[in-house]
Design a protein around this motif. Sequence first.
Motif, PDB file in Angstrom:
ATOM      1  N   GLY A 295       0.894  -1.062  -0.133  1.00 51.72           N
ATOM      2  CA  GLY A 295       0.039  -0.061   0.037  1.00 51.72           C
ATOM      3  C   GLY A 295       0.550   1.347  -0.313  1.00 51.72           C
ATOM      4  O   GLY A 295       0.143   2.197  -0.150  1.00 51.72           O
ATOM      5  N   GLN A 296       2.106   1.396  -0.314  1.00 51.26           N
ATOM      6  CA  GLN A 296       3.369   2.560  -0.329  1.00 51.26           C
ATOM      7  C   GLN A 296       3.595   2.813  -1.771  1.00 51.26           C
ATOM      8  O   GLN A 296       3.321   1.983  -2.172  1.00 51.26           O
ATOM      9  N   ASP A 297       3.503   4.022  -2.077  1.00 55.15           N
ATOM     10  CA  ASP A 297       3.933   4.234  -2.613  1.00 55.15           C
ATOM     11  C   ASP A 297       5.561   4.483  -2.480  1.00 55.15           C
ATOM     12  O   ASP A 297       6.163   3.617  -2.123  1.00 55.15           O
ATOM     13  N   PHE A 298       6.221   4.867  -4.271  1.00 55.15           N
ATOM     14  CA  PHE A 298       7.799   4.662  -4.245  1.00 55.15           C
ATOM     15  C   PHE A 298       7.852   5.246  -3.085  1.00 55.15           C
ATOM     16  O   PHE A 298       9.436   4.861  -3.371  1.00 55.15           O
ATOM     17  N   ARG A 299       8.169   6.332  -3.201  1.00 61.86           N
ATOM     18  CA  ARG A 299       8.460   7.148  -2.664  1.00 61.86           C
ATOM     19  C   ARG A 299       9.255   6.720  -0.547  1.00 61.86           C
ATOM     20  O   ARG A 299      10.008   6.512   0.211  1.00 61.86           O
ATOM     21  N   HIS A 300       7.956   6.424  -0.179  1.00 62.92           N
ATOM     22  CA  HIS A 300       7.756   5.567   0.841  1.00 62.92           C
ATOM     23  C   HIS A 300       8.330   4.089   1.442  1.00 62.92           C
ATOM     24  O   HIS A 300       9.469   3.587   2.331  1.00 62.92           O
ATOM     25  N   TYR A 301       8.337   3.821   0.297  1.00 65.45           N
ATOM     26  CA  TYR A 301       8.878   2.030  -0.339  1.00 65.45           C
ATOM     27  C   TYR A 301      10.325   1.850   0.104  1.00 65.45           C
ATOM     28  O   TYR A 301      11.175   1.796   0.661  1.00 65.45           O
ATOM     29  N   THR A 302      10.400   3.060  -0.766  1.00 68.49           N
ATOM     30  CA  THR A 302      12.067   3.069  -1.223  1.00 68.49           C
ATOM     31  C   THR A 302      12.333   3.677  -0.175  1.00 68.49           C
ATOM     32  O   THR A 302      13.419   3.327   1.015  1.00 68.49           O
ATOM     33  N   ALA A 303      11.878   4.870   0.901  1.00 65.59           N
ATOM     34  CA  ALA A 303      12.654   5.136   2.251  1.00 65.59           C
ATOM     35  C   ALA A 303      12.461   4.097   3.367  1.00 65.59           C
ATOM     36  O   ALA A 303      13.406   4.279   3.553  1.00 65.59           O
ATOM     37  N   ILE A 304      11.009   3.115   3.566  1.00 64.03           N
ATOM     38  CA  ILE A 304      11.489   2.391   4.188  1.00 64.03           C
ATOM     39  C   ILE A 304      12.892   0.911   3.981  1.00 64.03           C
ATOM     40  O   ILE A 304      13.181   0.857   4.943  1.00 64.03           O
ATOM     41  N   MET A 305      12.794   0.922   3.114  1.00 62.69           N
ATOM     42  CA  MET A 305      13.217  -0.350   2.910  1.00 62.69           C
ATOM     43  C   MET A 305      14.565  -0.052   2.584  1.00 62.69           C
ATOM     44  O   MET A 305      15.736  -0.168   2.906  1.00 62.69           O
ATOM     45  N   ASP A 306      14.960   1.280   2.760  1.00 62.06           N
ATOM     46  CA  ASP A 306      16.743   1.519   2.515  1.00 62.06           C
ATOM     47  C   ASP A 306      17.367   1.913   3.718  1.00 62.06           C
ATOM     48  O   ASP A 306      17.974   1.842   4.304  1.00 62.06           O
ATOM     49  N   PHE A 307      15.937   2.097   4.777  1.00 64.39           N
ATOM     50  CA  PHE A 307      16.381   2.126   5.781  1.00 64.39           C
ATOM     51  C   PHE A 307      16.552   0.932   6.182  1.00 64.39           C
ATOM     52  O   PHE A 307      17.367   0.300   7.277  1.00 64.39           O
ATOM     53  N   LEU A 308      15.787  -0.168   5.959  1.00 65.46           N
ATOM     54  CA  LEU A 308      15.622  -1.275   6.664  1.00 65.46           C
ATOM     55  C   LEU A 308      17.566  -2.085   6.102  1.00 65.46           C
ATOM     56  O   LEU A 308      17.952  -3.122   6.737  1.00 65.46           O
ATOM     57  N   LYS A 309      17.091  -1.853   4.853  1.00 63.53           N
ATOM     58  CA  LYS A 309      18.586  -1.727   4.093  1.00 63.53           C
ATOM     59  C   LYS A 309      20.129  -1.743   5.345  1.00 63.53           C
ATOM     60  O   LYS A 309      20.901  -2.124   5.231  1.00 63.53           O
ATOM     61  N   SER A 310      20.057  -0.828   5.644  1.00 65.36           N
ATOM     62  CA  SER A 310      20.685   0.519   6.315  1.00 65.36           C
ATOM     63  C   SER A 310      20.711  -0.083   7.365  1.00 65.36           C
ATOM     64  O   SER A 310      21.860  -1.092   8.294  1.00 65.36           O
ATOM     65  N   LEU A 311      19.747  -0.770   8.613  1.00 64.69           N
ATOM     66  CA  LEU A 311      19.967  -2.073   9.568  1.00 64.69           C
ATOM     67  C   LEU A 311      20.073  -2.997   9.195  1.00 64.69           C
ATOM     68  O   LEU A 311      21.121  -3.575   9.741  1.00 64.69           O
ATOM     69  N   ASN A 312      20.626  -3.264   8.086  1.00 62.59           N
ATOM     70  CA  ASN A 312      21.057  -4.992   7.982  1.00 62.59           C
ATOM     71  C   ASN A 312      22.614  -4.987   7.388  1.00 62.59           C
ATOM     72  O   ASN A 312      23.189  -5.567   8.023  1.00 62.59           O
ATOM     73  N   GLU A 313      22.945  -3.637   7.001  1.00 62.09           N
ATOM     74  CA  GLU A 313      24.030  -3.287   6.555  1.00 62.09           C
ATOM     75  C   GLU A 313      24.909  -3.381   8.436  1.00 62.09           C
ATOM     76  O   GLU A 313      26.034  -2.997   7.949  1.00 62.09           O
ATOM     77  N   ALA A 314      24.335  -2.673   8.924  1.00 70.25           N
ATOM     78  CA  ALA A 314      25.051  -2.671  10.336  1.00 70.25           C
ATOM     79  C   ALA A 314      24.697  -3.673  11.315  1.00 70.25           C
ATOM     80  O   ALA A 314      25.545  -3.482  11.891  1.00 70.25           O
ATOM     81  N   GLY A 315      23.773  -4.895   9.942  1.00 72.35           N
ATOM     82  CA  GLY A 315      24.336  -5.897  11.369  1.00 72.35           C
ATOM     83  C   GLY A 315      22.490  -6.512  11.609  1.00 72.35           C
ATOM     84  O   GLY A 315      23.002  -7.849  12.333  1.00 72.35           O
ATOM     85  N   TYR A 316      22.306  -6.112  11.330  1.00 70.72           N
ATOM     86  CA  TYR A 316      20.432  -7.125  12.137  1.00 70.72           C
ATOM     87  C   TYR A 316      20.055  -7.702  10.884  1.00 70.72           C
ATOM     88  O   TYR A 316      20.598  -7.289   9.904  1.00 70.72           O
ATOM     89  N   THR A 317      19.459  -8.699  11.824  1.00 70.97           N
ATOM     90  CA  THR A 317      18.992  -9.646  10.253  1.00 70.97           C
ATOM     91  C   THR A 317      18.087  -9.517  10.802  1.00 70.97           C
ATOM     92  O   THR A 317      16.804  -9.101  10.586  1.00 70.97           O
ATOM     93  N   ILE A 318      17.312  -9.532   8.409  1.00 70.63           N
ATOM     94  CA  ILE A 318      15.483  -9.137   8.478  1.00 70.63           C
ATOM     95  C   ILE A 318      15.570  -9.864   7.905  1.00 70.63           C
ATOM     96  O   ILE A 318      16.147 -10.659   6.206  1.00 70.63           O
ATOM     97  N   LEU A 319      14.636 -10.306   7.745  1.00 71.09           N
ATOM     98  CA  LEU A 319      13.550 -11.553   7.119  1.00 71.09           C
ATOM     99  C   LEU A 319      12.120 -11.042   6.528  1.00 71.09           C
ATOM    100  O   LEU A 319      11.169 -10.649   6.965  1.00 71.09           O
ATOM    101  N   LEU A 320      11.748 -10.793   5.041  1.00 71.87           N
ATOM    102  CA  LEU A 320      10.769 -10.385   4.698  1.00 71.87           C
ATOM    103  C   LEU A 320       9.692 -11.393   4.337  1.00 71.87           C
ATOM    104  O   LEU A 320      10.430 -12.417   3.327  1.00 71.87           O
ATOM    105  N   ILE A 321       8.339 -11.260   4.648  1.00 73.72           N
ATOM    106  CA  ILE A 321       7.247 -11.837   3.655  1.00 73.72           C
ATOM    107  C   ILE A 321       6.792 -11.004   3.219  1.00 73.72           C
ATOM    108  O   ILE A 321       6.596  -9.649   3.511  1.00 73.72           O
TER     109      ILE A 321
END
Length: 396
Positions: A295-321
């Motif tokens: 339900g997110q537009d591309f701007r918010h999609y990108t902001a959320i996923m890039d933030f999750l990616k930054s957390l992942n690069e910091a060492g967090y383990t992320i599982l996406l359904i």
Amino acid sequence: MANLDPASGKKTIELIDQIHKDTGATIIIVEHRIEDVLHRSVDRVVLMGEGSIILDTTPDKLLSSDSLISNGIREPLYVTALKYAGVDITEDMRPGMMDTLILKDDDKKKIKEWMEGIPDKAQGEERPVLLETKNLSFSYPNGKKALKNIDFSIRKGEMMSIVGRNGAGKSSFCKVICGFEKESEGAIYINGENISNLSIKERAEKIAYVMQNPNQMITKPMIRDEVALGLVMDGRYSKEEIDERVDEALKICGLYPFRSWPISALSFGQKKRVTIASILVMRPPVIILDEPTAGQDFRHYTAIMDFLKSLNEAGYTILLITHDMHLMIEYSHRAVVFTEGEMVADGKSEEILTDDSLLEKASLKRTSLSDLAKLLGVDETMFIRKFIKYDREVRK
């Protein structure tokens, strides 16, 4: 197409197209995912922004311009690939649908040379397994078996996807991991420690879960209070630390302007962002997100996923359904596929999306990158892998 698995979304567009042909009805489709809509011919596309009509034109004219990207809408992947390769997209190329796209020999050569110039990514060092299940099964009280002997692992610092049709067992699997449901057989391990007997609260310190339906998570009337709740209940953080973390999460999720609003004033998509923000502030070692960008537009999609990616690069383990094949190939190198309660595949995302028998079995679908690769006469898996590598470099 919201909440539909990829194959069902494709069939829905085909059904709408057939209704149009059979009845001559006037049909208006409101969607963020223009590539999925343009699986079938569309007469016009109306692009809106800030309450006004920005553009009212044909798909061919729209996709030969930069109007989508400049207004925060994702372009079809094949259009992005053409632009990355330096192809000048014109209306007479019929870019409005992948099926109608016309490429000259010079353009094909340019794309192939671009692809060949992208080196394959070297295999990184294999990290230790963080979360693992062995022979995990789960049955509902009525005896229906929702999970059957799942052997699964995710490594520390990995970001991976779980995909499959609606009802395949994806969400049930994650609920069992988090302790919301009790497994009937098997065991769950974190860092080699069996956590099967830990409570939901004890598991929540290790594994956070963002549900698909935000109304199942929200308990506070005000946005800021909801996002801060986990930190407040934890008791270890100062007010300054809580405020800093809450502000950061609200900004990333596009909610900072509404920080003092009541949650009842928000749309479903905005409520979804509230629940994601409420988990992001806690920063647990494993984060499971059920359809994080639905339900997110591309701007918010990108902001959320890039933030999750930054957390992942910091060492967090992320599982996406997820049902979003774009998300799967853009953000997760690896994916597992569920169907009828079984894990039927575990591999690289691009390999899964080019396996026709697996796609049909799991109600997944190809992306337009596969179709473009076929048009070029190049290996689909290689083309997708190199596109992903280039795309990730561009986004940095």
